[in-house]
Design a protein around this motif. Structure first.
Motif, PDB file in Angstrom:
ATOM      1  N   UNK A   1       0.784  -1.211   0.056  1.00 19.53           N
ATOM      2  CA  UNK A   1      -0.082   0.002   0.049  1.00 19.53           C
ATOM      3  C   UNK A   1       0.883   1.392  -0.073  1.00 19.53           C
ATOM      4  N   UNK A   2       0.526   2.196  -0.711  1.00 23.28           N
ATOM      5  CA  UNK A   2       1.283   3.412  -0.993  1.00 23.28           C
ATOM      6  C   UNK A   2       0.362   4.446  -0.719  1.00 23.28           C
ATOM      7  N   UNK A   3       0.909   5.664  -0.354  1.00 30.81           N
ATOM      8  CA  UNK A   3       0.203   6.742  -0.014  1.00 30.81           C
ATOM      9  C   UNK A   3       0.888   7.840  -0.953  1.00 30.81           C
ATOM     10  N   UNK A   4       0.077   8.725  -1.835  1.00 28.83           N
ATOM     11  CA  UNK A   4       0.658   9.804  -2.502  1.00 28.83           C
ATOM     12  C   UNK A   4      -0.266  10.978  -2.395  1.00 28.83           C
ATOM     13  N   UNK A   5       0.453  12.129  -2.846  1.00 30.69           N
ATOM     14  CA  UNK A   5      -0.109  13.418  -2.448  1.00 30.69           C
ATOM     15  C   UNK A   5      -0.090  14.232  -3.833  1.00 30.69           C
TER      16      UNK A   5
ATOM     17  N   UNK B   1       4.864   7.637   0.953  1.00 32.65           N
ATOM     18  CA  UNK B   1       5.162   6.519   1.697  1.00 32.65           C
ATOM     19  C   UNK B   1       4.699   5.180   1.231  1.00 32.65           C
ATOM     20  N   UNK B   2       5.184   4.241   1.395  1.00 30.79           N
ATOM     21  CA  UNK B   2       4.614   2.926   1.200  1.00 30.79           C
ATOM     22  C   UNK B   2       5.198   2.028   2.363  1.00 30.79           C
ATOM     23  N   UNK B   3       4.146   0.983   2.174  1.00 31.40           N
ATOM     24  CA  UNK B   3       4.509  -0.374   3.275  1.00 31.40           C
ATOM     25  C   UNK B   3       4.406  -1.508   2.403  1.00 31.40           C
ATOM     26  N   UNK B   4       5.216  -2.327   2.480  1.00 26.45           N
ATOM     27  CA  UNK B   4       5.042  -3.909   1.835  1.00 26.45           C
ATOM     28  C   UNK B   4       4.271  -4.653   2.680  1.00 26.45           C
ATOM     29  N   UNK B   5       3.829  -5.709   1.990  1.00 26.01           N
ATOM     30  CA  UNK B   5       3.081  -6.873   2.592  1.00 26.01           C
ATOM     31  C   UNK B   5       4.094  -7.971   3.125  1.00 26.01           C
ATOM     32  N   UNK B   6       5.409  -8.071   2.286  1.00 22.24           N
ATOM     33  CA  UNK B   6       6.124  -9.129   2.594  1.00 22.24           C
ATOM     34  C   UNK B   6       6.812  -9.111   3.934  1.00 22.24           C
ATOM     35  N   UNK B   7       7.251  -8.104   4.350  1.00 22.61           N
ATOM     36  CA  UNK B   7       7.753  -7.793   5.937  1.00 22.61           C
ATOM     37  C   UNK B   7       7.415  -6.623   6.522  1.00 22.61           C
ATOM     38  N   UNK B   8       6.482  -5.966   5.927  1.00 24.30           N
ATOM     39  CA  UNK B   8       6.065  -4.717   6.828  1.00 24.30           C
ATOM     40  C   UNK B   8       7.337  -3.383   6.374  1.00 24.30           C
ATOM     41  N   UNK B   9       7.989  -3.697   5.616  1.00 23.72           N
ATOM     42  CA  UNK B   9       9.063  -2.627   5.340  1.00 23.72           C
ATOM     43  C   UNK B   9       8.388  -1.170   4.937  1.00 23.72           C
ATOM     44  N   UNK B  10       9.066  -0.176   5.233  1.00 20.50           N
ATOM     45  CA  UNK B  10       8.487   0.926   4.931  1.00 20.50           C
ATOM     46  C   UNK B  10       9.316   1.787   3.934  1.00 20.50           C
TER      47      UNK B  10
END
Length: 121
Positions: free
Chosen positions: A34-38, A49-58
């Motif tokens: 999931x990513x956030x854009x503006x 910002x973005x957060x992965x689903x694999x390990x929650x890295x940001x």
């Protein structure tokens, strides 16, 4: 119906805080990064910002690093963006987007409608 809905935007004074939410329906966020854009008036869209689903890295753009925090709650099928120490230059429409990959990559599959964040005294 596949849908992403952002909420939590509004008017806040400089130095204040907001928490944006991105709620998914019609699909399960567990499988998505999931990513956030503006996008600010007159400016190109910016990845925030973005957060992965694999390990929650940001990931964080340099402009927000140290002030914004992205997190996810798979049980609630929701991703959050905590925004602290807000500046007038943070004023923009904020969008969340989902991609069915482990990492944050483009193109994104689904986009929300956006929520307005205005930072002003």
């Amino acid at each position: 119906q596949v849908q992403l809905v952002e909420s939590g935007g509004g008017l806040v004074q400089p130095g204040g805080s907001l928490r944006l939410s991105c709620a998914a329906s019609g699909f399960t966020l567990d499988y998505y990064a999931i990513g956030w854009f503006r996008q600010a008036p007159g400016k190109e869209p910016e990845g925030v910002s973005c957060i992965s689903r694999s390990d929650g890295s940001t990931y964080y753009a340099d402009s927000v690093k140290g002030r914004f925090t992205i997190s996810r709650d798979n049980a609630k099928n929701t991703v959050y963006l905590q925004m602290n120490s807000l500046k007038p230059e943070d004023t923009a429409v904020y969008y969340c987007a989902a991609v069915g990959q482990a990492m944050c990559v483009i193109p994104y599959d689904y986009w929300g409608q956006g929520t307005q964040v205005t930072v002003s005294s």
